[in-house]
Design an enzyme around this catalytic site. Sequence first.
Site, PDB file in Angstrom:
ATOM      1  CB  CYS A 120      -0.971  -0.027   1.179  1.00 15.57           C
ATOM      2  SG  CYS A 120      -2.330   1.163   1.008  1.00 15.57           S
ATOM      3  CG  HIS A 224      -3.390  -3.146   3.453  1.00 18.99           C
ATOM      4  ND1 HIS A 224      -2.367  -2.890   4.336  1.00 18.99           N
ATOM      5  CD2 HIS A 224      -3.759  -1.941   2.947  1.00 18.99           C
ATOM      6  CE1 HIS A 224      -2.125  -1.595   4.387  1.00 18.99           C
ATOM      7  NE2 HIS A 224      -2.958  -0.993   3.548  1.00 18.99           N
ATOM      8  CD  GLU A 226      -1.391  -6.030   5.638  1.00 21.23           C
ATOM      9  OE1 GLU A 226      -1.820  -4.896   5.951  1.00 21.23           O
ATOM     10  OE2 GLU A 226      -1.000  -6.313   4.481  1.00 21.23           O
TER      11      GLU A 226
END
Length: 252
Positions: A120, A224, A226
């Site tokens: 990001c 993102h 994660e």
Amino acid sequence: MSTIFNGNRPKIGISSWRRDLPTFLGEKTDLFTLDPDYAKSVWLAGGIPVLIPQTSIDLIQDYVDLLDGLIVSGGGDISPLVYGEVDTGQSYDVNVETDRFEIALIHEAAKRNLPTLGICRGLQLLQVAFGGKMLQDLHEKFPNHPKTKGSAEEILNQRHVVDFSEDCMFAQIYRSTHHIVNTIHHQCVQSVGKGFRPVGWSEDGIIEAVESETSWFALGVQWHPEKMKSPQEQELFRYFIQSIDHLTKKKV
């Protein structure tokens, strides 16, 4: 750069997000923070997560000496002053000192060929560090792109499609040129930095993935991974850390 032998886990530096948060010390306590999902993803992929706080630029060489790889994480917007634009008031949580520190960290990583992954804001910094430009509000050019509005749950559950070039690393990682990702950004890269090429785009044309065209192993994503719970998203971290192991063994 430390060496990976006998199953030792590589040390993966992760940049921190400096921000003011309420604690018992006051309503605005200056803190270095990191979403634990970054650390969890690195650990599950076989690495040791190491938090990198913004300190003196003079210490950057020492940081890189400790690391086998670098993840430039998400966070606040990049100050337009850093990429040579007038601040139009559409950037949030900017910290010029942090921007300059992390750009210097990226330059040192490139100089040392330290494998690097930008996520990001991290993708954006990788481009700005080498002359890339940003859109301070992507919705002025891409009005139909999902907006980061609503509750945290609503924002985290938003999805859009990214299409990859057939010859890029991401098509190999995800075993497809078509991938569904989350939407947690209101700015985007307008032009990539020197030494990078765009390899993934949203349906409306936003650059969503980049990779290095040089000998430096570096790549970045606008989403993102994660924060996505699909086991498929862990493949990006696993690929990154396995590539570090492979690159290190080639040097031995």
